[in-house]
Design an enzyme around this catalytic site. Structure first.
Site, PDB file in Angstrom:
ATOM      1  N   TYR A 161       0.924  -1.182   0.091  1.00  0.00           N
ATOM      2  CA  TYR A 161      -0.048   0.017   0.112  1.00  0.00           C
ATOM      3  C   TYR A 161       0.871   1.414   0.005  1.00  0.00           C
ATOM      4  O   TYR A 161       0.624   2.176  -0.809  1.00  0.00           O
ATOM      5  CB  TYR A 161      -1.004  -0.083   1.005  1.00  0.00           C
ATOM      6  CG  TYR A 161      -1.716   1.462   1.367  1.00  0.00           C
ATOM      7  CD1 TYR A 161      -3.165   1.512   0.581  1.00  0.00           C
ATOM      8  CD2 TYR A 161      -1.460   2.258   2.306  1.00  0.00           C
ATOM      9  CE1 TYR A 161      -3.486   2.712   0.624  1.00  0.00           C
ATOM     10  CE2 TYR A 161      -1.997   3.331   2.372  1.00  0.00           C
ATOM     11  CZ  TYR A 161      -3.277   3.690   1.502  1.00  0.00           C
ATOM     12  OH  TYR A 161      -4.212   4.626   1.485  1.00  0.00           O
ATOM     13  N   LYS A 165       1.252   4.631  -2.886  1.00  0.00           N
ATOM     14  CA  LYS A 165       0.857   5.930  -2.699  1.00  0.00           C
ATOM     15  C   LYS A 165       2.142   6.777  -3.050  1.00  0.00           C
ATOM     16  O   LYS A 165       2.074   7.754  -3.753  1.00  0.00           O
ATOM     17  CB  LYS A 165       0.454   6.197  -1.463  1.00  0.00           C
ATOM     18  CG  LYS A 165      -0.988   5.618  -1.120  1.00  0.00           C
ATOM     19  CD  LYS A 165      -1.914   6.021  -2.291  1.00  0.00           C
ATOM     20  CE  LYS A 165      -3.472   5.498  -1.569  1.00  0.00           C
ATOM     21  NZ  LYS A 165      -4.373   5.854  -2.717  1.00  0.00           N
TER      22      LYS A 165
END
Length: 238
Positions: A161, A165
């Site tokens: 994750y 980003k």
């Protein structure tokens, strides 16, 4: 031409995405609710309409180029242009069995997370760009996270994750550079740690708090910042 502005929010059926749709609707936008689930999409549209917001649903699976193209055609048919795109749809990815511990990282989980959080943004953005370029003051907001900041190195270790980003932030900067001589203003937003099902409702901020920075970046003046990463407090370190 109708002067009502239209905003498409991906993953707008719940959480921060729904709050962004609410915020933009309250600011006078017609809101296109992008979501995969027909039931959830229609429920979100009805909730927005009940609040006095002009809203319509757009079937959109960000992991499908065909779906993005069909969604762009649907928006074009409905409004002829797009004023704001908020790339909000995102997933955290599964964490069981050390799947996001970097020392035991499950690369299939990485691929799945990137497919939504990064590739999905590219698919949708490129499908919608022709419509955005027709608008007088087009804006693109990519919903990122300070977990993607290499400077801050904050939050739990999620090795699928967090890098997704970081890459989204980099892609945002690339779009801003490419579109520097156009009217399209592109920025990344960090909503903060928000209490949604995404965080197991553990965050201390409401979805409305998280949505505020997206609404602000979506309504920037024409001389507003480009290619930046912002939260409520201002610039977030890369």
């Amino acid at each position: 031409m109708d002067e009502t502005k239209t905003a498409l929010v991906t993953g707008a059926n719940k959480g921060i995405g729904f709050a962004i749709a609410q915020g933009l609707g309250a600011a006078g936008f017609t809101v296109a609710v992008g979501a995969r689930s027909k039931v959830r999409r229609e429920e979100a549209v009805q909730r927005l309409r009940a609040a006095g917001i002009d809203a319509f649903g757009v079937a959109l699976d960000v992991t499908s180029e065909d779906s993005a193209a069909v969604a762009a055609a649907a928006v074009e048919d409905r409004t002829g242009r797009l004023d704001v795109l908020v790339n909000n749809a995102g997933i955290s990815g599964r964490t069981d069995g050390g799947a996001q511990d970097p020392t035991t990282l499950n690369l299939d989980v990485v691929r799945t997370v990137l497919d939504t959080n990064v590739f999905g943004v590219v698919r949708v953005t490129n499908a919608m760009l022709p419509l955005l370029l027709r608008a007088p003051s087009p804006r693109i907001v990519n919903m990122s996270s300070n977990m993607g900041s290499l400077a801050l190195q904050t939050g739990p270790q999620l090795a699928a994750y967090a890098p997704s980003k970081s890459m989204l932030n980099s892609i945002t900067a690339q779009y801003a550079r490419r579109l520097a001589d156009t009217k399209v203003i592109v920025n990344a937003a960090c909503p903060g740690y928000v209490a949604t099902d995404f965080t197991g409702f553990a965050g201390e901020r409401t979805p409305e708090h998280g949505a505020a920075i997206a609404v602000r970046l979506a309504t920037l003046p024409d001389d507003g910042p480009r290619g930046g990463f912002f939260d409520d407090g201002g610039v977030v370190p890369w």
